[in-house]
Scaffold this motif. Structure first.
Motif, PDB file in Angstrom:
ATOM      1  N   ARG A 151      -9.042  -7.546  -0.470  1.00 34.00           N
ATOM      2  CA  ARG A 151      -9.460  -7.705   0.929  1.00 34.00           C
ATOM      3  C   ARG A 151      -8.575  -8.688   1.692  1.00 34.00           C
ATOM      4  N   GLY A 152      -7.854  -9.563   1.016  1.00 34.44           N
ATOM      5  CA  GLY A 152      -6.961 -10.499   1.693  1.00 34.44           C
ATOM      6  C   GLY A 152      -5.540  -9.985   1.834  1.00 34.44           C
ATOM      7  N   GLY A 157      -1.253  -2.729   1.504  1.00 36.04           N
ATOM      8  CA  GLY A 157      -1.567  -3.124   0.135  1.00 36.04           C
ATOM      9  C   GLY A 157      -2.937  -2.651  -0.307  1.00 36.04           C
ATOM     10  N   GLN A 158      -3.884  -2.600   0.614  1.00 35.81           N
ATOM     11  CA  GLN A 158      -5.214  -2.103   0.283  1.00 35.81           C
ATOM     12  C   GLN A 158      -5.179  -0.604   0.010  1.00 35.81           C
ATOM     13  N   VAL A 159      -4.402   0.123   0.808  1.00 36.72           N
ATOM     14  CA  VAL A 159      -4.248   1.554   0.558  1.00 36.72           C
ATOM     15  C   VAL A 159      -3.564   1.773  -0.786  1.00 36.72           C
ATOM     16  N   ALA A 160      -2.607   0.918  -1.112  1.00 38.39           N
ATOM     17  CA  ALA A 160      -1.886   1.045  -2.385  1.00 38.39           C
ATOM     18  C   ALA A 160      -2.828   0.849  -3.576  1.00 38.39           C
ATOM     19  N   VAL A 161      -3.764  -0.078  -3.460  1.00 40.25           N
ATOM     20  CA  VAL A 161      -4.742  -0.291  -4.533  1.00 40.25           C
ATOM     21  C   VAL A 161      -5.613   0.951  -4.698  1.00 40.25           C
ATOM     22  N   GLY A 245       2.496  -7.435  -0.217  1.00 37.05           N
ATOM     23  CA  GLY A 245       1.671  -8.621  -0.135  1.00 37.05           C
ATOM     24  C   GLY A 245       1.862  -9.481  -1.373  1.00 37.05           C
ATOM     25  N   LYS A 246       0.778  -9.842  -2.025  1.00 39.70           N
ATOM     26  CA  LYS A 246       0.839 -10.667  -3.229  1.00 39.70           C
ATOM     27  C   LYS A 246       0.863  -9.838  -4.516  1.00 39.70           C
ATOM     28  N   HIS A 247       0.818  -8.523  -4.404  1.00 39.52           N
ATOM     29  CA  HIS A 247       0.735  -7.668  -5.585  1.00 39.52           C
ATOM     30  C   HIS A 247       2.067  -6.999  -5.903  1.00 39.52           C
ATOM     31  N   ILE A 248       2.388  -6.948  -7.178  1.00 38.75           N
ATOM     32  CA  ILE A 248       3.525  -6.171  -7.669  1.00 38.75           C
ATOM     33  C   ILE A 248       2.965  -4.871  -8.237  1.00 38.75           C
TER      34      ILE A 248
END
Length: 251
Positions: A151-152, A157-161, A245-248
């Motif tokens: 959510r942050g 990035g949210q779509v990627a998750v 974002g913060k995710h690889i």
């Protein structure tokens, strides 16, 4: 004679009281044997538990009488939606609430059916989801996962998750249902720390829909991690595709 009439009257009162108790108990806990159900439990009570959860749309696994990770995840989902303690254990309170919510359930209902519309016809699946067989409850659960995990993060990035969840459903290496993927042991941090049960916002729900409609910012990835908080050495060995974002995101 008088004593005999009194005795008959007492017997009738007892019979009627017993029938009253049975009727009211059947609305709460009498449907099950009363034993506490939890991970590792087996038998008819678990079969009934799975059937009732499936009847409500919280369980999509096989109704096999085995209380595994899918059943536990479904119980937690049910508990979170009905204001119960989210522990994955079926005690008296969870059992009573489940029975009350499934008064129209019967053992013959133990088949997972598509959600029904008010006309009795299956509801149409959301756009883009037909090939996956996703239901409205699947999308809600995926939105919970996206909100709990990202959510942050920026919207992409949210779509990627959400896309990673879909990619896992499609992959033969993972469970083929949304609940199976999300509640697979140690798969998602949000499940482990309970954030999966937070109420998602509209952005998380839209992110899921965009992923279902075909947008995959991850590039087909099956994994993602935060390099700052990741404790697994194995995840660093996966081929990395991109950072959002913060995710690889990795394969």
């Amino acid at each position: 004679m008088r004593k005999r009439i009194i005795w008959i009257t007492v017997c009738m009162v007892c019979i009627l009281f017993g029938a009253y108790q049975y009727t009211h108990l059947s609305d709460s806990t009498a449907a099950f044997s009363g034993a506490q159900l939890q991970s590792g439990s087996r038998g008819q009570d678990v079969t009934e538990l799975q059937g009732r959860l499936a009847f409500l749309g919280y369980y999509y696994g096989k109704v096999d009488g085995v209380f595994g990770s899918k059943t536990q995840g479904s119980v937690k989902w049910f508990q979170s939606q009905f204001g119960l303690k989210v522990d994955g254990i079926v005690g008296s309170k969870t059992r009573a609430k489940l029975v009350k919510a499934t008064k129209n359930w019967s053992p013959s209902s133990n088949t997972v059916k598509p959600p029904q519309s008010s006309t009795g016809k299956p509801k149409s699946k959301p756009s883009g989801s037909n090939n996956l067989g996703l239901t409205e409850n699947d999308l809600k659960l995926m939105a919970n996962a996206v909100y709990g995990e990202a959510r942050g993060e920026p919207y992409e990035g949210q779509v990627a998750v959400a896309a990673v969840i879909i990619n896992r459903i499609k992959s033969p290496s993972f469970p083929n249902t949304a609940s199976g993927v999300i509640f697979q042991p140690r798969a998602f941090t949000a499940v482990a720390d309970g954030q999966i049960y937070l109420t998602p916002n509209e952005k998380a729900r839209q992110a899921v829909q965009d992923a279902v409609d075909g947008w995959d910012p991850s590039g087909g990835c099956l994994y993602y991690f935060n390099p700052v908080t990741a404790t697994s050495k194995w995840i660093w060995t996966r081929p990395q595709v991109k950072t959002i974002g913060k995710h690889i995101f990795c394969m």
